[in-house]
Design a protein around this motif. Structure first.
Motif, mmCIF file in Angstrom:
data_model
loop_
_atom_site.group_PDB
_atom_site.id
_atom_site.type_symbol
_atom_site.label_atom_id
_atom_site.label_comp_id
_atom_site.label_asym_id
_atom_site.label_seq_id
_atom_site.Cartn_x
_atom_site.Cartn_y
_atom_site.Cartn_z
ATOM 1 N N TRP A 361 38.038 -10.563 -57.396
ATOM 2 C CA TRP A 361 36.658 -10.132 -57.612
ATOM 3 C C TRP A 361 36.521 -9.393 -58.936
ATOM 4 O O TRP A 361 35.530 -9.560 -59.661
ATOM 5 C CB TRP A 361 36.200 -9.251 -56.456
ATOM 6 C CG TRP A 361 34.827 -8.675 -56.640
ATOM 7 C CD1 TRP A 361 34.495 -7.364 -56.767
ATOM 8 C CD2 TRP A 361 33.586 -9.404 -56.713
ATOM 9 N NE1 TRP A 361 33.144 -7.220 -56.913
ATOM 10 C CE2 TRP A 361 32.558 -8.455 -56.889
ATOM 11 C CE3 TRP A 361 33.257 -10.759 -56.662
ATOM 12 C CZ2 TRP A 361 31.217 -8.810 -57.003
ATOM 13 C CZ3 TRP A 361 31.929 -11.119 -56.777
ATOM 14 C CH2 TRP A 361 30.922 -10.162 -56.947
ATOM 15 N N ALA A 362 37.533 -8.595 -59.284
ATOM 16 C CA ALA A 362 37.505 -7.890 -60.569
ATOM 17 C C ALA A 362 37.482 -8.879 -61.725
ATOM 18 O O ALA A 362 36.800 -8.663 -62.737
ATOM 19 C CB ALA A 362 38.719 -6.964 -60.684
ATOM 20 N N VAL A 363 38.200 -9.998 -61.585
ATOM 21 C CA VAL A 363 38.252 -11.004 -62.635
ATOM 22 C C VAL A 363 36.954 -11.801 -62.712
ATOM 23 O O VAL A 363 36.393 -12.021 -63.789
ATOM 24 C CB VAL A 363 39.435 -11.973 -62.382
ATOM 25 C CG1 VAL A 363 39.375 -13.152 -63.348
ATOM 26 C CG2 VAL A 363 40.755 -11.240 -62.519
ATOM 27 N N GLN A 364 36.439 -12.228 -61.570
ATOM 28 C CA GLN A 364 35.325 -13.172 -61.544
ATOM 29 C C GLN A 364 33.949 -12.525 -61.489
ATOM 30 O O GLN A 364 32.947 -13.170 -61.814
ATOM 31 C CB GLN A 364 35.468 -14.129 -60.355
ATOM 32 C CG GLN A 364 36.597 -15.122 -60.510
ATOM 33 C CD GLN A 364 36.482 -16.259 -59.522
ATOM 34 O OE1 GLN A 364 37.102 -16.216 -58.470
ATOM 35 N NE2 GLN A 364 35.700 -17.269 -59.848
ATOM 36 N N SER A 365 33.883 -11.267 -61.081
ATOM 37 C CA SER A 365 32.565 -10.662 -60.883
ATOM 38 C C SER A 365 31.694 -10.648 -62.136
ATOM 39 O O SER A 365 30.477 -10.898 -62.029
ATOM 40 C CB SER A 365 32.710 -9.242 -60.310
ATOM 41 O OG SER A 365 33.412 -8.396 -61.202
ATOM 42 N N PRO A 366 32.217 -10.363 -63.340
ATOM 43 C CA PRO A 366 31.320 -10.395 -64.508
ATOM 44 C C PRO A 366 30.662 -11.760 -64.710
ATOM 45 O O PRO A 366 29.460 -11.840 -65.018
ATOM 46 C CB PRO A 366 32.256 -10.051 -65.671
ATOM 47 C CG PRO A 366 33.371 -9.287 -65.049
ATOM 48 C CD PRO A 366 33.574 -9.927 -63.719
ATOM 49 N N VAL A 367 31.415 -12.828 -64.524
ATOM 50 C CA VAL A 367 30.873 -14.180 -64.677
ATOM 51 C C VAL A 367 29.885 -14.483 -63.564
ATOM 52 O O VAL A 367 28.775 -15.003 -63.800
ATOM 53 C CB VAL A 367 32.009 -15.221 -64.671
ATOM 54 C CG1 VAL A 367 31.453 -16.635 -64.775
ATOM 55 C CG2 VAL A 367 32.991 -14.953 -65.786
#
Length: 437
Positions: A361-367
């Protein structure tokens, strides 16, 4: 037709899926080469990302090792052995054993993923002692219950965005679990999987000629030889029930304060603490407890050696920008309606390299957040698409199967052929639920 497809899947995996250690090495190489090819990173940069992140999962690795050890110690107590034996007695055929272990694993995993992994594997072993059933499918069925964990009570993505002060609060606010875990679309997916996963496992049951059975004697615990002389003061301490009672009561007091007085929720540390305290009390003496620990620790080698490599892969994927680029590419096809579907696929793909719900979630949340706002889509549904994608490809990625395999005494190739069928079926079910319900 279905059994033929299952046979093909099992043979494919048995032939081509390497040991999980080789699998993680191959993933490391793929991640490194991809970072150089698509993110224009130099070989030295990739090596630095890998080396700097190599020990990033030490805490989590220890937690996972303790899931295995404390769960095994608890299950080896006389009380739990009798409970598992009694529950297993409800199964009178191979088919009923497959359905029963799947349902127990699904229910336990929905409550807490660590609890589900341990309970499912231990229950599978007990069933194999009582029922003549293909041991590979039995253990695969126990692991398949893990599919629902991220849509359940301990799902890291929905719990994160429901917590005040989470890192994306300024962009999406606080999203209640009534809009995620307890939303209609999510409950519908969970219910559908509770029905279909046991059914699919039952349909995969091989014929008697094709089944691989385990000798129940090989699954029996070592004989109890802890009754030794208590002439020495040290022996009396090792066989003292008072020591176990004092520590156990202290632990139960803490748990009462944690759950009742403070109203806190389950997490992996609390699960491990609970398992350990109960094991201390139910074994009765330190000597019995340590005997069960010595038996349990043999299966932890895979966790110890492989988790640092996965931490290195995660660092390459995140620090190089590869995970973000991969997510951006997949969601670029989306509309407001189809964004959850494409997010689900992207999360499933990223999960193969970054098998960590919170980390993913930390990786994908901005996108995901940017795409959701640009398309005016439902952020709660899209966040759950990341959660379900993370859970979905665990049926292909052997990372989370390590504790199950260690308890059961099998290799990844023994169960992943059956799990591959569940990957296909569950992918269809989850996609429908996220897109149209």
């Amino acid at each position: 037709m279905f059994k033929a497809m299952t046979r093909g899947s099992v043979r494919l995996v048995e032939r081509y899926l390497p040991d999980p250690y080789i699998f993680v090495i191959l993933l490391t190489l793929i991640a490194g080469v991809s970072a150089m090819a698509f993110e224009q990173r130099s070989p030295m940069e990739v090596i630095q990302f890998w080396g700097n992140g190599f020990w990033g999962l030490l805490t989590f690795a220890m937690q996972m090792l303790l899931v295995l050890l404390t769960g095994h110690m608890l299950a080896s107590t006389p009380l739990v052995k009798n409970w598992l034996r009694g529950l297993a007695s409800l199964a009178h055929s191979a088919g009923s054993a497959i359905i029963l272990v799947t349902l127990v694993s699904l229910a336990a995993s929905w409550i807490n993923w660590g609890f589900g992994l341990v309970v499912g594997a231990l229950f599978a072993k007990e069933l194999a002692r009582q029922v003549r059933v293909d041991y590979r499918l039995l253990v695969a069925s126990a692991y398949s219950g893990f599919l629902v964990w991220h849509g359940g009570l301990a799902g890291s993505v929905p719990l994160t965005i429901a917590t005040s002060g989470h890192f994306s609060e300024s962009k999406i606010g606080i999203i209640s679990t009534s809009d995620t875990i307890f939303a209609f679309f999510n409950l519908a997916i969970v219910i559908a999987l509770f029905i279909l996963v046991p059914l699919i496992n039952r349909l995969m049951l091989p014929s008697d000629q094709e089944s691989i059975y385990v000798d129940p004697k090989l699954l029996e615990e070592a004989p109890d030889d802890v009754h030794q002389s208590t002439d020495r003061p040290a022996d009396r301490l090792e066989n003292s029930r008072l020591i176990s009672i004092v520590i156990g009561v202290a632990g139960l007091t803490y748990l009462f304060d944690y759950f009742v007085l403070r109203g806190a929720t389950l997490n992996l540390n609390v699960i491990n603490f609970t398992f350990l305290i109960l094991a201390i009390l139910l074994h009765g003496t330190p000597r019995r407890l340590l005997k069960s620990l010595n038996e349990a620790i043999r299966g932890g080698a895979g966790i110890v050696i492989q988790f640092p490599f996965y931490a290195g892969i995660m660092a390459i994927m995140i620090d190089s920008g590869l995970a973000t680029s991969l997510s951006e590419w997949l969601v670029s096809f989306a509309t407001a309606t189809t964004l959850p579907f494409w997010t689900f696929l992207s999360a499933g793909l990223v999960n193969i390299f970054v098998p960590s719900g919170g980390g993913q979630w930390a990786v994908q949340s901005p996108v995901v957040i940017a795409a959701t706002q640009a398309l005016d889509a439902d952020i709660a549904r899209t966040a759950m698409a990341v959660a379900w994608g993370d859970a979905w490809t665990n049926m292909l990625q052997p990372f989370w199967a390590l504790p199950v395999l260690a308890i059961a005494g099998l290799k990844a190739k023994d169960i992943m052929g059956f799990c591959l069928i569940q990957l296909i079926v569950s992918g269809i079910v989850i996609s429908i639920g996220l897109t149209w319900l």
